[in-house]
Scaffold this active site. Structure first.
Site, short mmCIF file in Angstrom:
data_model
loop_
_atom_site.label_atom_id
_atom_site.label_comp_id
_atom_site.label_asym_id
_atom_site.label_seq_id
_atom_site.Cartn_x
_atom_site.Cartn_y
_atom_site.Cartn_z
N ARG A 44 0.86 -1.19 0.00
CA ARG A 44 0.00 0.00 0.00
C ARG A 44 0.89 1.24 0.00
O ARG A 44 1.73 1.39 0.89
CB ARG A 44 -0.92 0.01 1.23
N HIS A 64 -2.90 11.09 0.37
CA HIS A 64 -2.41 10.89 1.74
C HIS A 64 -1.80 12.22 2.19
O HIS A 64 -0.61 12.33 2.46
CB HIS A 64 -1.39 9.73 1.78
N GLU A 117 -7.56 8.80 5.96
CA GLU A 117 -7.84 9.52 7.21
C GLU A 117 -8.30 10.97 7.00
O GLU A 117 -7.56 11.91 7.28
CB GLU A 117 -6.59 9.51 8.10
N ASN A 141 -7.72 2.29 9.69
CA ASN A 141 -6.41 2.37 10.33
C ASN A 141 -6.63 2.30 11.82
O ASN A 141 -7.42 3.08 12.37
CB ASN A 141 -5.72 3.69 10.00
N TYR A 146 -4.54 2.04 15.62
CA TYR A 146 -3.30 2.03 16.38
C TYR A 146 -3.51 1.89 17.88
O TYR A 146 -2.74 1.24 18.56
CB TYR A 146 -2.52 3.34 16.14
N GLU A 165 -3.85 0.06 8.05
CA GLU A 165 -2.66 0.42 8.81
C GLU A 165 -2.79 -0.08 10.23
O GLU A 165 -3.86 -0.01 10.83
CB GLU A 165 -2.46 1.95 8.90
C1 GBH Z 1 -1.45 7.29 10.44
O1 GBH Z 1 -2.23 8.16 11.19
C2 GBH Z 1 -1.06 7.92 9.13
O2 GBH Z 1 -1.89 7.48 8.09
C3 GBH Z 1 0.38 7.70 8.76
O3 GBH Z 1 0.73 8.58 7.76
C4 GBH Z 1 1.25 7.85 9.99
O4 GBH Z 1 2.60 7.78 9.70
C5 GBH Z 1 0.86 6.76 10.96
O5 GBH Z 1 -0.48 6.90 11.30
C6 GBH Z 1 1.64 6.80 12.26
O6 GBH Z 1 1.34 7.95 12.97
O7 GBH Z 1 -0.50 14.01 18.78
O8 GBH Z 1 -2.33 13.54 20.27
O9 GBH Z 1 -2.66 15.06 18.43
C7 GBH Z 1 -2.56 7.62 12.46
C8 GBH Z 1 -3.50 8.48 13.22
C9 GBH Z 1 -3.74 10.64 14.01
C10 GBH Z 1 -2.18 9.24 15.04
C11 GBH Z 1 -3.13 11.85 14.69
C12 GBH Z 1 -1.56 10.43 15.72
C13 GBH Z 1 -1.96 12.59 16.61
C14 GBH Z 1 -2.48 12.54 17.99
N1 GBH Z 1 -2.80 9.60 13.81
N2 GBH Z 1 -2.54 11.44 15.93
S1 GBH Z 1 -1.94 13.91 18.94
#
Ligand code: GBH
Length: 488
Positions: A95, A140, A185, A326, A328, A393
């Site tokens: 991807r 993206h 996202e 996605n 995490y 993701e």
């Molecule tokens: C993904 O977003 C992205 O698609 C990718 O590009 C990125 O590299 C990957 O995650 C890893 O981060 O700092 O408390 O404001 C994941 C979702 C949304 C997670 C924004 C981090 C910031 C939270 N992201 N979030 S904060």
């Protein structure tokens, strides 16, 4: 003496009530990156500026250690090397995303940059030669700056700009690409870009700009889906959807209505806002009613949340071929009774915290909560009519260790809950994608948080890549279909 029956019961319990520990042969494994985070070559061969180039060059201090992505992993000059790395993992698909300003320097289709197209053609052909499917994201986050100068996602024109760009990409690459993603996202683009203004284009407008952006973005997504459906699907036989990022929202106190409602509001404002119009039609109820009520209190004539017409609801509803998600981490929700300034954080009426007991990654927001994915998968199945789900993701950040046992453990735990969700709830997950192929430019975190299965040496002009222990682990998982990397 323990009876045979008791022994059997104990055995059945220990072995997880007979749940299969294996992925079936049709389950697909992949690995992901995005253009801006790996390519570099920010002005090579006629590529124009994206909103990220502009943001970083104008505000270098906003990025950790004042890093930039001007070179990043230098993938623009390393197609063969990238393919070799992907191949070594044995993944079914890769991807990655296309850089809009690399293909269309003016943002619009009046001029196509041949050199940019060539780069992606080489990549896609190379993947194909090695039997690796391409899963391609059209957007993206790296909007051409020239389009931002004309309003970006706050202009209705984005619908035409994006759908023209999408059509061109289907034409150029669609014979070799069977899975498309329109937007990665939308929350990061709209809420972070035009609402809270933490990310480019960095235009504050919480509670107004973020909703307007979402309204146009979803309409742009729907047009691209319809273009694919009408003009390309029959011939190219692919599929196309959107990717929404989800955290699991767990009430801080369970069995308490206020906390359960806080969690419901949290997940709807943060993710349902983007998913519901596509998967069910219209905004989530709770979002509509809360924003309408607060807008009224503020003396507005209409709700700050744009209203979809009946035609728009129908046009957007059902514009998906799978559910891209996605995932995490998870958060704990609690009600917020203190009025905040106008904006989405006040609109949603809840706070989020994370337990200090949860183990963390290098990224502050990333806590290891595989149980949240299990709950989320059940929730998505129940909420969105049991769609085919692709985890587009999932990954873990550290500081770049080669012996990355914590990453291995993170991936293993998440794979295990996917199997459990399948067996216990019948959730239809068809594919899993690790973020990321290699360490890369982690947006405002620069290069300090590393998500890669491969290490990248960013002090080396050659950007030397080195395989990590987790890559070998993932390779074995793919080979054996077992999260343990081997099966009994
Ligand atoms: C993904 O977003 C992205 O698609 C990718 O590009 C990125 O590299 C990957 O995650 C890893 O981060 O700092 O408390 O404001 C994941 C979702 C949304 C997670 C924004 C981090 C910031 C939270 N992201 N979030 S904060």
């Amino acid at each position: 003496m323990i009876s045979r029956l008791a022994l059997f019961v104990i055995f059945a319990f220990v072995s997880g009530s007979g749940a299969s520990k294996k992925f079936t042969d049709d389950f697909l494994f992949g690995v992901a990156t995005s253009a801006y985070q790996i390519e570099g070559g920010w002005k090579d061969d006629g590529k124009s500026e994206s909103i990220w180039d502009r943001f970083i060059h104008e505000n270098p201090k906003r990025i950790w250690n004042q890093s930039s992505a001007d070179i990043a992993c230098d993938s623009y000059h390393k197609v063969e090397e990238d393919i070799e790395m992907i191949k070594a993992l044995g993944v079914d698909y890769y991807r990655f995303s296309l850089s809009w300003p690399r293909i269309l320097p003016n943002g619009t289709t009046d001029y196509v940059n041949k050199k940019g197209v060539e780069y992606y053609r080489k990549l896609i052909k190379g993947l194909r030669k090695n039997n690796i499917e391409a899963m391609v994201t059209l957007f993206h986050w790296d909007l051409p700056q020239v389009l931002q100068d004309q309003g970006g996602f706050l202009s209705e024109k984005i619908i035409k700009w994006f759908s023209d760009y999408a059509r061109l990409c289907f034409k150029l690459f669609g014979d070799d690409v069977k899975t498309w993603i329109t937007f990665n996202e939308p929350k990061q683009t709209c809420l972070m870009g035009y609402g809270l203004a933490v990310l480019p284009p960095n235009i504050p407008g919480s509670g107004i700009g973020d909703y307007k952006c979402t309204y146009y973005l979803l309409k742009a997504h729907a047009e691209a889906w319809h273009i694919y459906d009408k003009e390309f699907r029959e011939k190219q036989k692919g599929r196309i959807s959107i990717v929404v990022d989800y955290s699991w929202w767990e009430p801080l106190i369970t069995n308490n209505t206020a906390f359960t409602e806080a969690a419901e509001s949290g997940i709807q404002f943060m993710s349902g806002l983007y998913a519901n119009p596509v998967y069910l039609g219209d905004w989530p109820k709770i979002v509509k009613s809360r924003v309408a009520e607060l807008s009224k209190k503020e003396g507005e004539k209409k709700s700050r949340l744009p209203e979809f017409t009946k035609e728009e609801i129908v046009r957007i509803r059902g514009t998906y071929d799978f559910f891209g998600v996605n995932y995490y981490t998870s958060v704990l929700a609690l009600p917020n009774l203190i009025p905040l300034p106008r904006g989405i954080l006040n609109d949603r009426g809840c706070f989020q915290i994370q337990s200090p007991e949860w183990e963390g990654g290098k990224s502050l927001w990333l806590k290891v909560t595989p149980w949240g994915l299990k709950k989320l998968l059940k929730y998505l199945k129940d909420t969105y009519k049991n769609p085919e789900i692709i985890i587009t993701e999932n990954g873990y950040s550290d500081t770049g260790e080669l012996e990355d046992d914590k990453r291995i453990s993170y991936i293993k735990q998440h794979l295990n809950v996917i199997l459990e969700a399948r067996d216990e709830y019948g959730v239809n997950v068809s594919a899993y994608t690790v973020w990321s192929l290699m360490d890369n430019f982690e947006w405002i975190d620069g290069y300090q948080s590393r998500f890669g299965l491969y290490h990248v040496d960013f002090s080396d002009p050659k950007r030397k890549r080195t395989i990590k222990k987790s890559a070998l682990y993932y390779r074995d998982v793919i080979k054996t279909r077992c999260p343990e990397g081997k099966c009994e």
